[in-house]
Motif scaffolding. Structure first.
Motif, short mmCIF file in Angstrom:
data_model
loop_
_atom_site.label_atom_id
_atom_site.label_comp_id
_atom_site.label_asym_id
_atom_site.label_seq_id
_atom_site.Cartn_x
_atom_site.Cartn_y
_atom_site.Cartn_z
N THR A 134 34.59 3.05 5.30
CA THR A 134 34.07 1.70 5.50
C THR A 134 32.55 1.70 5.36
O THR A 134 31.98 0.81 4.72
N SER A 135 31.90 2.70 5.94
CA SER A 135 30.43 2.78 5.87
C SER A 135 29.96 3.02 4.44
O SER A 135 28.99 2.40 3.99
N VAL A 136 30.63 3.90 3.72
CA VAL A 136 30.26 4.16 2.32
C VAL A 136 30.41 2.87 1.52
O VAL A 136 29.52 2.49 0.74
N ALA A 137 31.51 2.16 1.71
CA ALA A 137 31.73 0.90 0.99
C ALA A 137 30.67 -0.14 1.36
O ALA A 137 30.18 -0.87 0.49
N THR A 138 30.31 -0.20 2.63
CA THR A 138 29.28 -1.14 3.09
C THR A 138 27.94 -0.85 2.42
O THR A 138 27.27 -1.76 1.92
N LEU A 139 27.55 0.42 2.40
CA LEU A 139 26.27 0.79 1.78
C LEU A 139 26.29 0.48 0.29
O LEU A 139 25.32 -0.06 -0.25
N ARG A 140 27.38 0.81 -0.37
CA ARG A 140 27.48 0.50 -1.81
C ARG A 140 27.39 -1.00 -2.06
O ARG A 140 26.73 -1.43 -3.01
N ALA A 141 28.01 -1.79 -1.19
CA ALA A 141 27.97 -3.25 -1.35
C ALA A 141 26.55 -3.79 -1.17
O ALA A 141 26.22 -4.85 -1.71
N MET A 142 25.72 -3.07 -0.45
CA MET A 142 24.32 -3.48 -0.25
C MET A 142 23.41 -2.93 -1.34
O MET A 142 22.20 -3.11 -1.30
N GLY A 143 23.97 -2.24 -2.32
CA GLY A 143 23.18 -1.75 -3.45
C GLY A 143 22.73 -0.31 -3.35
O GLY A 143 22.00 0.17 -4.22
N VAL A 144 23.15 0.40 -2.32
CA VAL A 144 22.80 1.82 -2.19
C VAL A 144 23.67 2.61 -3.16
O VAL A 144 24.89 2.41 -3.23
N ARG A 145 23.07 3.50 -3.88
CA ARG A 145 23.83 4.38 -4.76
C ARG A 145 24.29 5.57 -3.91
O ARG A 145 23.49 6.44 -3.56
N VAL A 146 25.56 5.59 -3.55
CA VAL A 146 26.11 6.64 -2.70
C VAL A 146 26.82 7.66 -3.59
O VAL A 146 27.81 7.33 -4.25
N LEU A 147 26.31 8.87 -3.61
CA LEU A 147 26.85 9.95 -4.43
C LEU A 147 27.90 10.69 -3.60
O LEU A 147 27.63 11.68 -2.95
N TYR A 148 29.11 10.17 -3.64
CA TYR A 148 30.20 10.69 -2.83
C TYR A 148 31.48 10.63 -3.63
O TYR A 148 31.78 9.61 -4.25
N GLY A 149 32.23 11.72 -3.63
CA GLY A 149 33.45 11.78 -4.42
C GLY A 149 33.13 12.30 -5.81
O GLY A 149 32.13 13.00 -6.03
N GLU A 150 33.97 11.93 -6.77
CA GLU A 150 33.77 12.37 -8.15
C GLU A 150 32.36 12.02 -8.63
O GLU A 150 31.93 10.88 -8.50
N GLY A 151 31.63 13.01 -9.11
CA GLY A 151 30.26 12.79 -9.57
C GLY A 151 29.23 12.81 -8.46
O GLY A 151 28.08 12.46 -8.67
N GLY A 152 29.63 13.26 -7.29
CA GLY A 152 28.73 13.35 -6.14
C GLY A 152 29.17 14.47 -5.22
O GLY A 152 29.75 15.45 -5.68
N PHE A 153 28.92 14.31 -3.96
CA PHE A 153 29.32 15.32 -2.98
C PHE A 153 30.81 15.19 -2.69
O PHE A 153 31.32 14.11 -2.43
N VAL A 154 31.50 16.32 -2.75
CA VAL A 154 32.93 16.37 -2.42
C VAL A 154 33.06 17.18 -1.13
O VAL A 154 32.59 18.32 -1.07
#
Length: 188
Positions: A134-154
């Motif tokens: 939920t927090s990752v989705a919230t940050l992404r919705a606010m325009g933060v580029r979250v490098l998590y999952g494929e192409g980021g931190f796993v």
């Protein structure tokens, strides 16, 4: 060489933060003027290195809010990177809990229009908590580029983290991409 592109680099208390000097050196080699901010626990982990980190960056390392009568310690940022970002830091940021300097600055950066990149460092047990996604989705919705999952931190299994393999290069590449600056090659 004069640098004028300012990178705010923030770190939470996760093992990859212990390599922050190397990250600063890579960023400086790409002509970033780096300002380092740490959560209080990360600052405690790096306590013996803080004078050298201040010398490396040319700026004070900040981990606490300044007092009202104190001047700003850093020049304005062109981009902010929060890595490693712990479970606690990601959730506090998304929920707007800004008791920590680092979280307060990146929360405000969103409103100021400063491009912001986050790369978590959490284990697979933490990400089972529903608040994290939920927090990752919230940050992404606010325009933060979250490098998590494929192409980021796993995430790794608990106790099986490898701080030396934390993908710092992805955070620096993301920062560079938002201001169109070259990034030094990934270390071999």
């Amino acid at each position: 060489m004069t640098t004028n592109r300012v990178l705010y680099l923030f770190g939470s208390a996760a093992p990859p933060v212990l390599d922050i000097a190397g990250v600063i050196e890579r960023a400086k080699s790409a002509d970033w003027d780096v300002c380092l901010g740490l959560t209080p626990t990360a600052a405690r982990w790096l306590d013996d290195e803080l004078p050298a980190l201040e010398e490396l960056t040319g700026h004070p390392v900040c981990s606490q809010y300044r007092l009202p009568h104190e001047p700003e310690a850093w020049p304005p940022a062109e981009v902010a990177v929060l890595a490693p970002a712990t479970f606690n830091t990601i959730n506090q940021w998304a929920l707007g809990i800004t008791d920590k300097f680092v979280v307060g600055v990146v929360a405000e950066a969103i409103g100021k229009g400063i491009p912001t990149v986050a790369m978590p460092c959490v284990n697979a047990a933490f990400v089972q908590h529903t608040q994290f996604d939920t927090s990752v989705a919230t940050l992404r919705a606010m325009g933060v580029r979250v490098l998590y999952g494929e192409g980021g931190f796993v995430p790794n299994k608990p106790g099986q983290g490898r701080p030396e393999s934390y993908p710092w290069h992805l955070a620096l590449e993301a920062a560079a991409s938002v201001v169109s600056t070259p990034v030094p090659p990934k270390p071999q």
